[in-house]
Design a protein around this motif. Structure first.
Motif, PDB file in Angstrom:
ATOM      1  N   GLY A   1      33.112  37.077  -9.518  1.00 36.95           N
ATOM      2  CA  GLY A   1      32.229  36.005  -9.982  1.00 36.95           C
ATOM      3  C   GLY A   1      30.817  36.506 -10.210  1.00 36.95           C
ATOM      4  O   GLY A   1      30.156  36.158 -11.199  1.00 36.95           O
ATOM      5  N   ALA A   2      30.322  37.361  -9.308  1.00 36.59           N
ATOM      6  CA  ALA A   2      28.968  37.906  -9.429  1.00 36.59           C
ATOM      7  C   ALA A   2      28.844  38.826 -10.641  1.00 36.59           C
ATOM      8  O   ALA A   2      27.856  38.766 -11.381  1.00 36.59           O
ATOM      9  CB  ALA A   2      28.592  38.664  -8.150  1.00 36.59           C
ATOM     10  N   ILE A   3      29.842  39.664 -10.876  1.00 38.53           N
ATOM     11  CA  ILE A   3      29.790  40.576 -12.026  1.00 38.53           C
ATOM     12  C   ILE A   3      29.877  39.788 -13.326  1.00 38.53           C
ATOM     13  O   ILE A   3      29.147  40.065 -14.285  1.00 38.53           O
ATOM     14  CB  ILE A   3      30.884  41.658 -11.926  1.00 38.53           C
ATOM     15  CG1 ILE A   3      30.548  42.615 -10.773  1.00 38.53           C
ATOM     16  CG2 ILE A   3      31.031  42.415 -13.247  1.00 38.53           C
ATOM     17  CD1 ILE A   3      31.639  43.613 -10.444  1.00 38.53           C
ATOM     18  N   ASP A   4      30.741  38.790 -13.377  1.00 37.39           N
ATOM     19  CA  ASP A   4      30.855  37.973 -14.588  1.00 37.39           C
ATOM     20  C   ASP A   4      29.533  37.238 -14.862  1.00 37.39           C
ATOM     21  O   ASP A   4      29.050  37.206 -15.989  1.00 37.39           O
ATOM     22  CB  ASP A   4      32.012  36.982 -14.451  1.00 37.39           C
ATOM     23  CG  ASP A   4      32.466  36.387 -15.779  1.00 37.39           C
ATOM     24  OD1 ASP A   4      32.204  36.995 -16.840  1.00 37.39           O
ATOM     25  OD2 ASP A   4      33.094  35.313 -15.752  1.00 37.39           O
TER      26      ASP A   4
ATOM     27  N   TYR B   1      28.820  35.727 -18.288  1.00 31.55           N
ATOM     28  CA  TYR B   1      30.153  35.129 -18.396  1.00 31.55           C
ATOM     29  C   TYR B   1      30.891  35.577 -19.655  1.00 31.55           C
ATOM     30  O   TYR B   1      31.588  34.784 -20.297  1.00 31.55           O
ATOM     31  CB  TYR B   1      30.076  33.599 -18.319  1.00 31.55           C
ATOM     32  CG  TYR B   1      29.568  33.112 -16.984  1.00 31.55           C
ATOM     33  CD1 TYR B   1      30.329  33.232 -15.844  1.00 31.55           C
ATOM     34  CD2 TYR B   1      28.299  32.547 -16.871  1.00 31.55           C
ATOM     35  CE1 TYR B   1      29.859  32.797 -14.614  1.00 31.55           C
ATOM     36  CE2 TYR B   1      27.814  32.108 -15.638  1.00 31.55           C
ATOM     37  CZ  TYR B   1      28.604  32.240 -14.527  1.00 31.55           C
ATOM     38  OH  TYR B   1      28.132  31.806 -13.309  1.00 31.55           O
ATOM     39  N   LYS B   2      30.777  36.851 -19.986  1.00 31.81           N
ATOM     40  CA  LYS B   2      31.437  37.388 -21.183  1.00 31.81           C
ATOM     41  C   LYS B   2      32.716  38.150 -20.871  1.00 31.81           C
ATOM     42  O   LYS B   2      33.388  38.623 -21.781  1.00 31.81           O
ATOM     43  CB  LYS B   2      30.468  38.284 -21.947  1.00 31.81           C
ATOM     44  CG  LYS B   2      29.341  37.485 -22.563  1.00 31.81           C
ATOM     45  CD  LYS B   2      28.414  38.344 -23.366  1.00 31.81           C
ATOM     46  CE  LYS B   2      27.338  37.432 -23.957  1.00 31.81           C
ATOM     47  NZ  LYS B   2      26.194  38.151 -24.436  1.00 31.81           N
ATOM     48  N   LEU B   3      33.065  38.280 -19.598  1.00 32.91           N
ATOM     49  CA  LEU B   3      34.293  38.989 -19.246  1.00 32.91           C
ATOM     50  C   LEU B   3      35.509  38.143 -19.600  1.00 32.91           C
ATOM     51  O   LEU B   3      35.480  36.916 -19.481  1.00 32.91           O
ATOM     52  CB  LEU B   3      34.319  39.335 -17.765  1.00 32.91           C
ATOM     53  CG  LEU B   3      33.274  40.342 -17.290  1.00 32.91           C
ATOM     54  CD1 LEU B   3      33.395  40.554 -15.779  1.00 32.91           C
ATOM     55  CD2 LEU B   3      33.412  41.658 -18.024  1.00 32.91           C
ATOM     56  N   THR B   4      36.557  38.824 -20.026  1.00 35.62           N
ATOM     57  CA  THR B   4      37.795  38.131 -20.400  1.00 35.62           C
ATOM     58  C   THR B   4      38.980  38.788 -19.701  1.00 35.62           C
ATOM     59  O   THR B   4      38.908  39.928 -19.244  1.00 35.62           O
ATOM     60  CB  THR B   4      38.023  38.175 -21.924  1.00 35.62           C
ATOM     61  OG1 THR B   4      38.105  39.536 -22.335  1.00 35.62           O
ATOM     62  CG2 THR B   4      36.910  37.464 -22.675  1.00 35.62           C
ATOM     63  N   TYR B   5      40.056  38.045 -19.671  1.00 32.52           N
ATOM     64  CA  TYR B   5      41.333  38.557 -19.211  1.00 32.52           C
ATOM     65  C   TYR B   5      42.353  38.062 -20.218  1.00 32.52           C
ATOM     66  O   TYR B   5      42.535  36.847 -20.366  1.00 32.52           O
ATOM     67  CB  TYR B   5      41.659  38.058 -17.807  1.00 32.52           C
ATOM     68  CG  TYR B   5      42.882  38.725 -17.230  1.00 32.52           C
ATOM     69  CD1 TYR B   5      42.765  39.946 -16.587  1.00 32.52           C
ATOM     70  CD2 TYR B   5      44.131  38.151 -17.335  1.00 32.52           C
ATOM     71  CE1 TYR B   5      43.871  40.579 -16.055  1.00 32.52           C
ATOM     72  CE2 TYR B   5      45.250  38.772 -16.805  1.00 32.52           C
ATOM     73  CZ  TYR B   5      45.118  39.980 -16.171  1.00 32.52           C
ATOM     74  OH  TYR B   5      46.223  40.608 -15.651  1.00 32.52           O
TER      75      TYR B   5
ATOM     76  N   LYS C   1      36.154  33.374 -16.278  1.00 31.60           N
ATOM     77  CA  LYS C   1      35.789  32.216 -15.455  1.00 31.60           C
ATOM     78  C   LYS C   1      36.850  31.122 -15.561  1.00 31.60           C
ATOM     79  O   LYS C   1      37.179  30.456 -14.585  1.00 31.60           O
ATOM     80  CB  LYS C   1      34.419  31.686 -15.876  1.00 31.60           C
ATOM     81  CG  LYS C   1      33.887  30.622 -14.964  1.00 31.60           C
ATOM     82  CD  LYS C   1      32.477  30.227 -15.343  1.00 31.60           C
ATOM     83  CE  LYS C   1      31.948  29.219 -14.355  1.00 31.60           C
ATOM     84  NZ  LYS C   1      30.617  28.773 -14.685  1.00 31.60           N
ATOM     85  N   LYS C   2      37.418  30.957 -16.751  1.00 26.97           N
ATOM     86  CA  LYS C   2      38.445  29.935 -16.954  1.00 26.97           C
ATOM     87  C   LYS C   2      39.776  30.353 -16.306  1.00 26.97           C
ATOM     88  O   LYS C   2      40.491  29.527 -15.763  1.00 26.97           O
ATOM     89  CB  LYS C   2      38.634  29.670 -18.451  1.00 26.97           C
ATOM     90  CG  LYS C   2      39.567  28.548 -18.734  1.00 26.97           C
ATOM     91  CD  LYS C   2      39.561  28.170 -20.196  1.00 26.97           C
ATOM     92  CE  LYS C   2      40.494  27.001 -20.386  1.00 26.97           C
ATOM     93  NZ  LYS C   2      40.068  26.104 -21.413  1.00 26.97           N
TER      94      LYS C   2
END
Length: 170
Positions: free
Chosen positions: A122-125, A130-134, A140-141
């Motif tokens: 959460g801290a890194i995202d 909030y640009k990290l994806t999976y 985040k979603k």
């Protein structure tokens, strides 16, 4: 491999420490995740930012021979990671999140509680706006609670958010 200067971690650099499974809870996590890591926490300027059964807090860093330490890539905004973690201090430990997400594959995150890898991700995202994806979903979603320490390690390594070799301070 990144070297530690004079046997110490460098000031104003952010590190993430992954602890190998030990103790009853650690071994249970390691068995369940089929991984070597059972805990994750940040190290910054002589302090640890962590979430564990004592809740979210900060404490003085002491070298741990059971931990592998990696430098967090400079593209991650250190100040924002620290800011995020400090805003969470005093919140509880997310037992329900571990149970639902890790063991029962359910959903759910309580904004007043965190477990270790959930807090770190959460801290890194947050630090990356909030640009990290999976897959194709925003991380985040998808839910930070879906990441145990081993899965967090693999995720960060594949995205080059932690740098190369581990740093072990003994």
């Amino acid at each position: 491999m990144k070297k530690v200067q004079n046997g110490k971690l460098k000031e104003n650099f952010l590190y993430i420490s992954f602890h190998k499974a030990s103790g009853l809870l650690g071994r249970a996590i390691g068995l369940w995740t089929l991984g070597q890591y059972a805990h994750a926490e940040f190290i910054y300027n002589g302090e640890i930012l962590l979430a564990n059964p004592g809740g979210v807090r900060k404490k003085q860093y002491k070298p741990n021979p059971n931990a592998d330490i990696y430098e967090v890539n400079y593209i991650v905004n250190i100040e924002k990671v620290v800011e995020f973690c400090e805003k969470q201090i005093g919140k509880g430990y997310d037992y329900k999140g571990i149970g639902l997400a890790q063991f029962l594959m359910g959903q759910g995150h309580n904004d007043d509680e965190w477990f270790c890898s959930e807090l770190c991700l959460g801290a890194i995202d947050y630090a990356m706006d909030y640009k990290l994806t999976y897959g194709k979903k925003p991380l985040k979603k998808k839910g930070y609670q879906k990441f145990n320490p081993q899965r967090l390690y693999v995720y960060l390594l594949k995205r080059e958010l932690i740098l190369g070799g581990k740093i072990n301070e003994r």
